[in-house]
Design a protein around this motif. Structure first.
Motif, PDB file in Angstrom:
ATOM      1  N   PRO A  88       0.833  -1.204   0.000  1.00 50.52           N
ATOM      2  CA  PRO A  88       0.000   0.000   0.000  1.00 50.52           C
ATOM      3  C   PRO A  88       0.870   1.258   0.000  1.00 50.52           C
ATOM      4  O   PRO A  88       1.966   1.273   0.557  1.00 50.52           O
ATOM      5  N   VAL A  89       0.370   2.318  -0.618  1.00 54.86           N
ATOM      6  CA  VAL A  89       1.083   3.586  -0.607  1.00 54.86           C
ATOM      7  C   VAL A  89       0.413   4.559   0.363  1.00 54.86           C
ATOM      8  O   VAL A  89       0.881   5.680   0.546  1.00 54.86           O
ATOM      9  N   THR A  90      -0.696   4.143   0.967  1.00 58.87           N
ATOM     10  CA  THR A  90      -1.358   4.936   1.993  1.00 58.87           C
ATOM     11  C   THR A  90      -1.516   4.082   3.245  1.00 58.87           C
ATOM     12  O   THR A  90      -1.374   2.865   3.195  1.00 58.87           O
ATOM     13  N   THR A  98       6.647   1.813   2.136  1.00 59.78           N
ATOM     14  CA  THR A  98       6.787   2.177   0.730  1.00 59.78           C
ATOM     15  C   THR A  98       7.790   3.309   0.566  1.00 59.78           C
ATOM     16  O   THR A  98       8.640   3.283  -0.339  1.00 59.78           O
ATOM     17  N   SER A 117       0.542  -0.234  -6.054  1.00 58.21           N
ATOM     18  CA  SER A 117      -0.195  -0.106  -4.803  1.00 58.21           C
ATOM     19  C   SER A 117      -1.219  -1.230  -4.663  1.00 58.21           C
ATOM     20  O   SER A 117      -1.835  -1.656  -5.642  1.00 58.21           O
ATOM     21  N   SER A 120      -5.199  -1.053   1.320  1.00 58.53           N
ATOM     22  CA  SER A 120      -4.722  -0.750   2.663  1.00 58.53           C
ATOM     23  C   SER A 120      -5.883  -0.278   3.503  1.00 58.53           C
ATOM     24  O   SER A 120      -6.994  -0.074   3.025  1.00 58.53           O
TER      25      SER A 120
END
Length: 373
Positions: A88-90, A98, A117, A120
């Motif tokens: 995940p990027v969030t 990340t 991604s 998340s």
């Protein structure tokens, strides 16, 4: 007559296939390639086509021909490797990983990092809560994207090893693409691959020991699920081990709570436990999100943190900067994990198992006057 098999596809790109094998280390630096005739038989191609592929590799300085001896992999050549990162990027914890992995790998001219991604949960919730969330079920679109990138020549797949993100299909690529998981290795059980994981037992141990050293003797220990196993079980076992080894009599008070529970119910049960028996004089929460809320509830009831009750969280997320005082926490050390991943790639030790010890981040919620960290 039996077919030639996948390796003998007449449409195969011999140059691309050999380049991937060299860059992955299948043909080690300094080693001799099979003869042109042997490669031609392996790939089902004419010798002339294999020869052109080898010439192209020689122009790129990946190989060097020695008259009468053969073709050797250039020890000084380290071709650009394509690394696919699935994470995940969030989200509180995932974005940290990340970012650190991108920082560790993205500036290396010999690595082309591709970030894909995956789902998340910004709340940093429990595995049980996240598995119940549809976002954890990855679509067929993700599988198709990964398959296409592997077909195009991915050299390493680097992925979050938790089983809550729907990435179990990654194990299909065992033996075809080197696999490296980080954070935890649920998805590589029984599968060959590299592992760079956090030591959850040490995290629980160091957090509990910190509270004991501050003088806490009746410590609330939270967990997200009733039957703890895996990383939760390791965290709890480490915390209990520290309490058991203490020279002082330490009571560990279990407390079940997750992000899916109504806060009013959590606060009511927390207040009831605080009033029953001897006074609770320390809190160790399995997540910063929960620790921050328990701190707020203590403040509403006039309990001072850390003067009356030191409070410690886990994961070292941005929640630690949103509390007053700033929240102490146990970090799974994303930067340390990223550094170890980089080392495995640099040294081509793609099946090593590395355990990274978490770091205790001490702030004002456990030690008066401590900085924000």
């Amino acid at each position: 007559m039996a077919g030639r098999g996948p390796a003998s596809n007449p449409n195969i790109d011999v140059y691309a296939a050999l380049r991937r094998r060299i860059d992955r280390g299948e043909f080690a630096p300094g080693s001799r390639l099979p003869s042109l005739r042997a490669l031609a038989q392996q790939y089902g191609q004419r010798v002339s086509r294999v020869h052109r592929a080898v010439q192209r590799l020689e122009i790129e300085d990946r190989v060097r021909s020695r008259q009468g001896s053969g073709v050797f992999v250039n020890a000084a050549a380290a071709g650009v490797r394509r690394v696919l990162l699935l994470n995940p990027v969030t989200g509180d914890t995932w974005a940290d990983y990340t970012r650190e992995l991108t920082r560790a790998l993205g500036d290396d001219p010999q690595i082309r990092l591709l970030v894909q991604s995956i789902g998340s949960d910004d709340r940093g919730g429990s595995p049980a809560a996240l598995r119940a969330d549809p976002i954890a079920n990855q679509s067929a679109d993700l599988r198709a994207k990964v398959r296409a990138m592997v077909d195009e020549g991915i050299d390493v797949i680097l992925f979050n090893g938790l089983d809550q993100f729907g990435l179990s299909f990654i194990t299909e690529y065992e033996g075809r693409v080197p696999l490296i998981c980080f954070y935890i290795d649920h998805l590589l059980d029984g599968v060959a691959g590299g592992r760079v994981v956090s030591d959850w037992h040490h995290g629980g141990y160091s957090g509990m020991k910190h509270l004991i050293e501050l003088g806490c003797r009746r410590i609330l220990l939270t967990r997200p699920i009733d039957k703890a196993s895996g990383i939760v079980g390791s965290y709890l076992a480490g915390a209990r081990a520290a309490a058991k080894e203490s020279l002082h009599r330490v009571e560990v008070v279990p407390f079940l709570a997750s992000v899916m529970d109504p806060l009013a119910d959590v606060f009511a049960r927390f207040a009831a436990l605080s009033k029953s028996g001897p006074r609770i004089d320390g809190v160790f929460a399995h997540s910063d999100w929960l620790a921050a809320r328990l701190m707020a509830d203590l403040a509403r009831r006039g309990v001072r943190v850390p003067g009356d009750v030191p409070v410690l969280g886990y994961h070292d997320t941005p929640w630690t900067r949103m509390t007053d005082p700033p929240l102490s926490s146990v970090s799974t050390d994303p930067r340390g994990v990223a550094a170890e991943v980089r080392r495995l790639l640099d040294e081509r030790r793609l099946t090593d198992h590395v355990v990274v010890k978490p770091k205790l981040m001490i702030r004002g919620s456990t030690v008066s006057g401590a900085g924000a960290g």
